[in-house]
Write an enzyme that holds these catalytic residues in place. Structure first.
Site, PDB file in Angstrom:
ATOM      1  N   LYS A   1       0.819  -1.207   0.000  1.00 44.23           N
ATOM      2  CA  LYS A   1       0.000   0.000   0.000  1.00 44.23           C
ATOM      3  C   LYS A   1       0.855   1.260   0.000  1.00 44.23           C
ATOM      4  O   LYS A   1       0.570   2.219  -0.723  1.00 44.23           O
ATOM      5  CB  LYS A   1      -0.957   0.005   1.191  1.00 44.23           C
ATOM      6  CG  LYS A   1      -1.947   1.174   1.149  1.00 44.23           C
ATOM      7  CD  LYS A   1      -3.153   0.979   2.041  1.00 44.23           C
ATOM      8  CE  LYS A   1      -2.827   1.064   3.490  1.00 44.23           C
ATOM      9  NZ  LYS A   1      -4.031   1.290   4.331  1.00 44.23           N
ATOM     10  N   SER A   2       1.914   1.275   0.807  1.00 46.43           N
ATOM     11  CA  SER A   2       2.773   2.456   0.873  1.00 46.43           C
ATOM     12  C   SER A   2       3.402   2.760  -0.480  1.00 46.43           C
ATOM     13  O   SER A   2       3.448   3.917  -0.917  1.00 46.43           O
ATOM     14  CB  SER A   2       3.870   2.252   1.927  1.00 46.43           C
ATOM     15  OG  SER A   2       3.325   2.125   3.217  1.00 46.43           O
TER      16      SER A   2
ATOM     17  N   ARG B   1       2.652   5.988  -3.263  1.00 48.93           N
ATOM     18  CA  ARG B   1       3.762   6.815  -3.731  1.00 48.93           C
ATOM     19  C   ARG B   1       3.982   6.672  -5.233  1.00 48.93           C
ATOM     20  O   ARG B   1       4.377   7.638  -5.894  1.00 48.93           O
ATOM     21  CB  ARG B   1       5.028   6.469  -2.946  1.00 48.93           C
ATOM     22  CG  ARG B   1       4.966   6.970  -1.489  1.00 48.93           C
ATOM     23  CD  ARG B   1       5.986   6.245  -0.602  1.00 48.93           C
ATOM     24  NE  ARG B   1       6.033   6.782   0.755  1.00 48.93           N
ATOM     25  CZ  ARG B   1       5.164   6.481   1.712  1.00 48.93           C
ATOM     26  NH1 ARG B   1       4.154   5.658   1.462  1.00 48.93           N
ATOM     27  NH2 ARG B   1       5.305   7.005   2.915  1.00 48.93           N
TER      28      ARG B   1
ATOM     29  N   GLY C   1      -5.496   7.532   5.878  1.00 40.61           N
ATOM     30  CA  GLY C   1      -4.669   8.494   6.586  1.00 40.61           C
ATOM     31  C   GLY C   1      -3.351   8.748   5.886  1.00 40.61           C
ATOM     32  O   GLY C   1      -2.872   9.884   5.825  1.00 40.61           O
TER      33      GLY C   1
ATOM     34  N   GLN D   1       4.894   9.048   7.777  1.00 41.33           N
ATOM     35  CA  GLN D   1       3.938   9.935   7.112  1.00 41.33           C
ATOM     36  C   GLN D   1       4.344  11.394   7.269  1.00 41.33           C
ATOM     37  O   GLN D   1       4.291  12.169   6.313  1.00 41.33           O
ATOM     38  CB  GLN D   1       2.539   9.710   7.665  1.00 41.33           C
ATOM     39  CG  GLN D   1       1.965   8.334   7.338  1.00 41.33           C
ATOM     40  CD  GLN D   1       0.585   8.130   7.930  1.00 41.33           C
ATOM     41  OE1 GLN D   1       0.048   8.989   8.611  1.00 41.33           O
ATOM     42  NE2 GLN D   1      -0.005   6.970   7.676  1.00 41.33           N
TER      43      GLN D   1
ATOM     44  N   ASP E   1       2.237  -1.084  11.910  1.00 42.11           N
ATOM     45  CA  ASP E   1       0.919  -1.507  11.427  1.00 42.11           C
ATOM     46  C   ASP E   1       0.638  -2.977  11.689  1.00 42.11           C
ATOM     47  O   ASP E   1      -0.511  -3.421  11.542  1.00 42.11           O
ATOM     48  CB  ASP E   1       0.790  -1.234   9.925  1.00 42.11           C
ATOM     49  CG  ASP E   1       0.615   0.242   9.615  1.00 42.11           C
ATOM     50  OD1 ASP E   1       0.094   0.968  10.485  1.00 42.11           O
ATOM     51  OD2 ASP E   1       1.012   0.668   8.520  1.00 42.11           O
TER      52      ASP E   1
ATOM     53  N   LYS F   1      -4.308   5.531  15.113  1.00 43.16           N
ATOM     54  CA  LYS F   1      -4.507   4.899  13.804  1.00 43.16           C
ATOM     55  C   LYS F   1      -6.008   4.966  13.458  1.00 43.16           C
ATOM     56  O   LYS F   1      -6.745   5.784  13.988  1.00 43.16           O
ATOM     57  CB  LYS F   1      -3.986   3.459  13.842  1.00 43.16           C
ATOM     58  CG  LYS F   1      -2.472   3.365  13.968  1.00 43.16           C
ATOM     59  CD  LYS F   1      -1.791   3.853  12.701  1.00 43.16           C
ATOM     60  CE  LYS F   1      -0.305   3.632  12.719  1.00 43.16           C
ATOM     61  NZ  LYS F   1       0.343   4.031  11.452  1.00 43.16           N
TER      62      LYS F   1
ATOM     63  N   ARG G   1      -5.839   1.230  18.405  1.00 46.96           N
ATOM     64  CA  ARG G   1      -5.611  -0.204  18.220  1.00 46.96           C
ATOM     65  C   ARG G   1      -5.164  -0.909  19.493  1.00 46.96           C
ATOM     66  O   ARG G   1      -5.377  -2.132  19.624  1.00 46.96           O
ATOM     67  CB  ARG G   1      -4.605  -0.429  17.084  1.00 46.96           C
ATOM     68  CG  ARG G   1      -5.217  -0.146  15.717  1.00 46.96           C
ATOM     69  CD  ARG G   1      -4.254  -0.347  14.572  1.00 46.96           C
ATOM     70  NE  ARG G   1      -4.956  -0.151  13.301  1.00 46.96           N
ATOM     71  CZ  ARG G   1      -4.354   0.084  12.145  1.00 46.96           C
ATOM     72  NH1 ARG G   1      -3.026   0.155  12.084  1.00 46.96           N
ATOM     73  NH2 ARG G   1      -5.064   0.247  11.049  1.00 46.96           N
TER      74      ARG G   1
ATOM     75  N   ARG H   1      -7.484  -3.430   9.906  1.00 44.05           N
ATOM     76  CA  ARG H   1      -6.500  -4.319  10.524  1.00 44.05           C
ATOM     77  C   ARG H   1      -7.069  -5.027  11.760  1.00 44.05           C
ATOM     78  O   ARG H   1      -6.700  -6.159  12.056  1.00 44.05           O
ATOM     79  CB  ARG H   1      -5.221  -3.556  10.856  1.00 44.05           C
ATOM     80  CG  ARG H   1      -4.549  -2.983   9.620  1.00 44.05           C
ATOM     81  CD  ARG H   1      -3.088  -2.699   9.792  1.00 44.05           C
ATOM     82  NE  ARG H   1      -2.584  -1.875   8.705  1.00 44.05           N
ATOM     83  CZ  ARG H   1      -2.277  -2.323   7.492  1.00 44.05           C
ATOM     84  NH1 ARG H   1      -2.430  -3.602   7.210  1.00 44.05           N
ATOM     85  NH2 ARG H   1      -1.825  -1.495   6.561  1.00 44.05           N
TER      86      ARG H   1
END
Length: 442
Positions: A22-23, A27, A98, A173, A323, A350, A354, A400
């Site tokens: 995902k990261s 990008r 986020g 981030q 995460d 998050k 969590r 998650r």
């Protein structure tokens, strides 16, 4: 709402490939949108979060197409160039993402445009102050809802002021937002990291041609970016997301008789902390066919059911697996002895708190859990199944939490019902299908 009960059954067997990281997916789209020319991306995660990024970039002038080729899906991005982002006609809806909203705030901060960011209930509950603070130093202006939350209006500025910013907390981030603001800012933008965080932004910006340097001084990482960058289009093959692989790794470790292979998993050292911790607990996780793809280390992971032992997790490893802690908590619930993890304040901001949510959920199905201010203590069952529970687990719209508790259900006697599995689609649309595939008797 899409509830579902997950319960013990067959062991997990077979081979799967998890969605793209995902990261890196976020990008790839962003940097492709700022390059001049055509970038092409395969393996992109097509979850709701990443689609929200693509839609936001389209609204600001980039041309992004999804093409279904004979053997793969390819995303083609025609960038507008650094400094070329345009004023969107409407508010930009970031859904639940986020990561995307914080990184896009960085991009927009040094462009002469005004953008109103909105999101769903979960995203709108998360504070943005840690990004607003450094971006305000560049000259960008913010009108946020109470507590620095969405909906939020950002008025970018050009020329912006290059800043040197020391991260008060370890956050990839925040680091990325500051660096992305620096792309369209004359001069040198610097970020000082007392504790290293995931470095996808640095690796990918270099790959796109940015003048970026990383040095270590007195144990701190200093990232320097020369602004008014010119990014060149790239061809990117996104590796599998280790955060998505984490759930299947833990499931195979805790369910007797399981043996699976997860292909093409990204093993960036700033992201692979969970696998290191699980190996220290006794987990059999073997890397096969290790290779490098687009500057990122990749391997196939072979995982076998293993008796786990509780450990004390080194707080220094937290940024490389922040995460993945919900999945680790599940593994700890089945280990022999006690697992202690501290330095987890980041988990409270998050998609949900969590720490609190996982502690409550695991206790609800019979685990021995004690929540602390910055951590958690879990005494495991030494491989015995947890009792499970009749009532449903509240996941608080957190993907998650939903996936972690689904995995816990596979090691429970009476099962675990998730109140709503639909949030899983934000990061892993095929999660349930792949889980059913691995637990099928065929």
């Amino acid at each position: 709402m899409r509830p579902r009960r997950f319960i013990s059954g067959n062991p997990l067997t077979g081979r799967i490939r998890v969605p793209g990281d995902k990261s890196i997916s976020h990008r790839s789209l962003m940097f492709g949108a700022l390059a001049v020319g055509e970038s092409r991306v395969t393996g992109l995660l097509e979850g709701e979060d990443v689609i929200a990024t693509a839609d936001a970039l389209r609204a600001m002038g980039a041309k992004i197409e999804r093409r279904q080729n004979a053997d793969a899906v390819e995303w083609v991005i025609h960038g507008v160039g650094v400094g070329g982002l345009q004023q969107p006609e409407n508010a930009v809806d970031m859904g639940n993402s986020g990561t995307a909203v914080r990184l896009l705030m960085g991009l927009v901060a040094s462009h002469p445009v005004e953008v109103r960011f909105v999101g769903d209930a979960s995203l709108s509950s998360r504070p943005m102050g840690r990004v607003i603070t450094p971006l305000s130093e560049t000259g960008a202006q913010f009108e946020a809802s109470e507590g620095g939350r969405l909906p939020l209006t950002l008025r970018g500025i050009c020329p912006a002021i290059p800043i040197t910013y020391r991260l008060p907390v370890a956050s990839a981030q925040v680091k990325s937002a500051v660096l992305l603001a620096g792309l369209n800012t004359a001069g040198i933008t610097k970020v000082i990291e007392p504790v290293p965080t995931r470095d996808h932004t640095e690796r990918m910006l270099k790959g796109f041609g940015a003048d970026l340097q990383v040095e270590e001084v007195d144990g701190e990482r200093i990232i320097s970016l020369r602004g008014e960058a010119e990014l060149s289009p790239q061809i990117i093959d996104v590796p599998g997301d280790p955060s998505s692989a984490a759930f299947f790794v833990v499931a195979a470790l805790i369910v007797p008789g399981s043996e699976i292979t997860i292909e093409n998993v990204g093993l960036n050292p700033t992201r692979a902390g969970l696998f290191e911790v699980l190996r220290k607990m006794g987990g059999q996780i073997v890397e096969e066919n290790r290779r490098e793809v687009g500057g990122e280390p990749v391997a196939d992971l072979r995982i076998r059911h293993s008796p786990l032992k509780g450990i004390t997790v080194d707080p220094a490893i937290v940024p490389s697996m922040v995460d993945e802690f919900p999945a680790l908590f599940v593994a700890a619930a089945f280990a022999e002895g006690t697992t202690i993890a501290t330095g987890l304040e980041e988990l409270r901001v998050k998609e949900s708190d969590r720490l609190a949510v996982m502690a409550e959920a695991l206790a609800h199905i019979g685990a021995n859990v004690e929540e602390q201010g910055d951590g958690i203590t879990i005494t495991g069952t030494a491989g015995e199944y947890l009792p499970g529970a009749e009532g449903s687990i509240k996941t608080h719209l957190d993907h998650r939490i939903a996936m972690s508790m689904a995995i816990a259900g596979l090691g429970s006697q009476s099962g675990v019902e998730i109140d709503d599995t639909s949030p899983i689609g934000t990061s892993f649309p095929d999660f349930e299908q792949l889980l059913d595939q691995l637990t099928s008797a065929d």
